[in-house]
Design an enzyme around this catalytic site. Structure first.
Site, PDB file in Angstrom:
ATOM      1  N   HIS A  94      49.495  27.595  55.766  1.00 30.08           N
ATOM      2  CA  HIS A  94      50.230  28.742  55.234  1.00 30.08           C
ATOM      3  C   HIS A  94      50.321  29.881  56.242  1.00 30.08           C
ATOM      4  O   HIS A  94      49.518  29.991  57.175  1.00 30.08           O
ATOM      5  CB  HIS A  94      49.579  29.248  53.946  1.00 30.08           C
ATOM      6  CG  HIS A  94      48.231  29.897  54.160  1.00 30.08           C
ATOM      7  ND1 HIS A  94      48.089  31.193  54.607  1.00 30.08           N
ATOM      8  CD2 HIS A  94      46.975  29.424  53.982  1.00 30.08           C
ATOM      9  CE1 HIS A  94      46.807  31.499  54.696  1.00 30.08           C
ATOM     10  NE2 HIS A  94      46.107  30.441  54.333  1.00 30.08           N
ATOM     11  N   ARG A 145      49.079  31.790  48.385  1.00 32.04           N
ATOM     12  CA  ARG A 145      49.618  31.827  49.746  1.00 32.04           C
ATOM     13  C   ARG A 145      50.100  30.459  50.207  1.00 32.04           C
ATOM     14  O   ARG A 145      51.087  30.353  50.940  1.00 32.04           O
ATOM     15  CB  ARG A 145      48.593  32.420  50.718  1.00 32.04           C
ATOM     16  CG  ARG A 145      47.233  31.723  50.772  1.00 32.04           C
ATOM     17  CD  ARG A 145      46.224  32.639  51.453  1.00 32.04           C
ATOM     18  NE  ARG A 145      44.931  32.035  51.739  1.00 32.04           N
ATOM     19  CZ  ARG A 145      43.899  32.058  50.898  1.00 32.04           C
ATOM     20  NH1 ARG A 145      44.034  32.615  49.688  1.00 32.04           N
ATOM     21  NH2 ARG A 145      42.738  31.523  51.249  1.00 32.04           N
ATOM     22  N   GLU A 172      41.246  26.612  50.419  1.00 30.87           N
ATOM     23  CA  GLU A 172      40.500  27.015  51.609  1.00 30.87           C
ATOM     24  C   GLU A 172      39.001  26.910  51.309  1.00 30.87           C
ATOM     25  O   GLU A 172      38.598  26.784  50.136  1.00 30.87           O
ATOM     26  CB  GLU A 172      40.891  28.455  51.980  1.00 30.87           C
ATOM     27  CG  GLU A 172      40.191  29.050  53.205  1.00 30.87           C
ATOM     28  CD  GLU A 172      40.389  28.215  54.469  1.00 30.87           C
ATOM     29  OE1 GLU A 172      39.686  27.175  54.587  1.00 30.87           O
ATOM     30  OE2 GLU A 172      41.201  28.596  55.312  1.00 30.87           O
ATOM     31  N   MET A 174      35.281  28.036  50.526  1.00 31.59           N
ATOM     32  CA  MET A 174      34.763  29.170  49.774  1.00 31.59           C
ATOM     33  C   MET A 174      33.823  29.969  50.674  1.00 31.59           C
ATOM     34  O   MET A 174      32.824  29.444  51.165  1.00 31.59           O
ATOM     35  CB  MET A 174      34.036  28.660  48.528  1.00 31.59           C
ATOM     36  CG  MET A 174      33.019  29.614  47.931  1.00 31.59           C
ATOM     37  SD  MET A 174      33.656  31.238  47.492  1.00 31.59           S
ATOM     38  CE  MET A 174      34.513  30.856  45.998  1.00 31.59           C
ATOM     39  N   HIS A 267      45.524  24.961  53.828  1.00 28.65           N
ATOM     40  CA  HIS A 267      44.769  25.986  54.534  1.00 28.65           C
ATOM     41  C   HIS A 267      44.094  25.401  55.774  1.00 28.65           C
ATOM     42  O   HIS A 267      43.944  24.180  55.892  1.00 28.65           O
ATOM     43  CB  HIS A 267      43.721  26.574  53.590  1.00 28.65           C
ATOM     44  CG  HIS A 267      44.294  27.007  52.282  1.00 28.65           C
ATOM     45  ND1 HIS A 267      44.685  28.295  52.028  1.00 28.65           N
ATOM     46  CD2 HIS A 267      44.595  26.298  51.147  1.00 28.65           C
ATOM     47  CE1 HIS A 267      45.181  28.380  50.802  1.00 28.65           C
ATOM     48  NE2 HIS A 267      45.141  27.177  50.249  1.00 28.65           N
TER      49      HIS A 267
END
Length: 353
Positions: A94, A145, A172, A174, A267
Site C-alpha cells: 500500500h 490503507r 501488517e 502488530m 503490507h
C-alpha cells in the site's frame, strides 16, 4: 492446464479526483497488443520485441536472440523457456498512510492513505494497465490503507467486478505497545539499538499492547469474529510470517492452482512473509528486504506454484517489479531513507558507515 477466458482491460472512465495529476499520463499510455496467455492473464508484448522475444511473463519462445546470447545467458534462457507458466501472482504494498506521514508506529491501527499514498496506488495501477494484466481474484487485509490501494487499482484498470477477499491474516505486523507512538520519541526513550531490534529483528517482538488500549484490535468490532486468544498483543516478523502463511495455503493457493491471476494488496511485513516462503529467503536476509510502495511485484508460477525466475528479477527475489532498474533502486532507497529519517537516523551517515 485449463484455459481461461481473455478479458479486455479497459481503463475506468471514473477516476478519483485526487488523482487528476496522473490522468494525462494514463490517457496517453500505449497499451499495445496482448499476448495470448497459456492459462491465465493477458500480458503485454512490447512492439519492439514482438518479432524476437516474448515478454518476461510468457517465457516460452526460444528465438535467435537466445541463440546469440553468451553460454551462461543461453543456459538460463533455455531453462526459462522450458518452464510452463501456470499462474500469475501480483503483490502490491500500500501507499503512504497518514500515520506514515506523521512518523507514528501504525501496525494494526486502521488509518487511511494520504494524497501521496493514493497517487502511489494509481501509479501502480497504471503500470498494470499498461502491461495488460487482468486480475481474476484479489486479496487484501482488514486495514483501510490496503483496501483503498486495491480499490484504486481495480478502478483505474477497469476491473471493479473482480472478487475481493479480506482477511486479518494479511494485516501488517502488530506493533504492540508501540502503536501510536512517535518514532523519534520512542528512540529517545528506549535507545536506538533497542528500537532497531524491535523493528528489524526477525524474532524479537515489541512490548505487548494493553487490552484497555484503544489500539488493541480486540476492542474493534471488525475483529469480533476472531477468538480473543488469536488476536496478537505484539508481533515480530516471525510471528507475522507464521499467521500469514496458513491463509496463503488455505485461501490463496487454491486460486493459483487453478491457473488464476491473483492480486494481493497488503503490507510490508505480510508481503515479506509470502516472499520468504516463495523464494526461500533466510531469516536474516528477509529483514533487510526493502519493498517499495505502489510498485507491483510480478511472479509467474509453474503448476507446482514454484516461481519461474524472471530475467528482470533482482536478488534475492525471483519475481520482478514493474519498474526499470534505476527507478526501482531509487524507490527502495527512498523507502529505506524515509525509515531512517522517521527514527532520527542520518541516511548519509548510515550509508557511509
Amino acid at each position: 492446464a485449463a484455459q481461461s477466458t481473455a478479458r479486455a482491460v479497459t481503463p475506468s472512465p471514473m477516476l478519483p479526483s485526487v488523482l487528476f495529476l496522473l490522468l494525462p499520463a494514463a490517457a496517453s499510455l500505449h497499451v499495445g497488443g496482448l499476448a495470448a496467455r497459456s492459462t491465465l492473464s493477458q500480458v503485454h508484448t512490447p512492439p519492439s520485441q514482438a518479432a524476437s522475444v516474448r515478454c518476461a511473463s510468457c517465457l516460452r519462445s526460444v528465438t535467435p536472440s537466445v541463440l546469440a546470447a553468451s553460454a551462461p545467458q543461453r543456459a538460463r534462457q533455455l531453462v526459462l523457456a522450458q518452464s510452463e507458466p501456470h499462474a500469475v501472482l501480483i503483490l502490491l504494498r500500500h501507499g503512504q498512510s497518514v500515520w506514515n506521514e506523521a512518523s507514528l508506529f501504525t501496525g494494526w491501527a486502521d488509518v487511511e492513505l494520504t494524497t501521496l499514498g493514493k497517487n502511489e496506488a494509481a501509479q501502480g495501477a497504471t503500470a498494470l494497465w499498461r502491461e495488460g494484466y487482468t486480475v481474476d481474484v484479489a486479496f487484501t487485509s482488514l486495514l483501510k490503507r490496503a483496501q483503498q490501494t486495491l480499490e484504486i487499482v481495480l478502478k483505474i484498470t477497469g476491473q471493479e467486478d473482480v472478487p475481493v477477499h479480506q482477511d486479518w491474516r494479511l494485516n501488517e505486523r502488530m506493533y504492540g505497545g508501540l502503536t501510536g507512538l512517535n518514532k523519534k520519541e520512542t528512540v529517545a526513550k528506549y535507545g536506538e539499538d533497542q528500537v532497531k531490534q524491535w523493528r528489524r529483528s526477525f524474532s524479537t517482538p515489541p512490548p505487548p499492547i494493553e487490552k484497555d488500549s484503544p489500539y488493541w484490535p480486540g476492542n474493534d468490532n471488525k475483529y469480533a469474529h476472531i477468538a480473543e486468544e488469536a488476536i496478537p498483543l505484539s508481533e515480530c516478523l516471525k510471528d507475522t510470517v507464521e499467521r500469514t502463511l496458513p491463509y496463503w495455503q488455505s485461501s490463496i493457493t487454491p486460486a493459483l492452482k487453478r491457473g488464476k491471476t491473483v492480486l494481493i494488496a497488503a503490507h510490508g511485513n505480510s508481503i515479506r512473509g509470502i516472499l520468504k516462503h516463495l523464494d526461500g529467503i533466510s531469516d536474516e536476509e528477509i529483514t533487510k528486504l526493502e519493498i517499495p510502495t505502489g510498485i507491483p511485484l510480478i511472479y509467474t508460477l509453474d503448476k507446482d506454484l514454484k516461481p519461474i525466475p524472471s530475467d528482470r528479477a533482482v536478488a534475492p527475489l525471483t519475481g520482478h517489479f514493474l519498474a526499470d532498474a534505476e527507478a526501482l533502486k531509487k524507490a527502495q532507497e527512498e523507502v529505506a531513507n524515509q525509515s531512517k529519517l522517521r527514527y532520527g537516523e542520518n541516511p548519509e551517515a548510515a550509508a557511509a558507515a
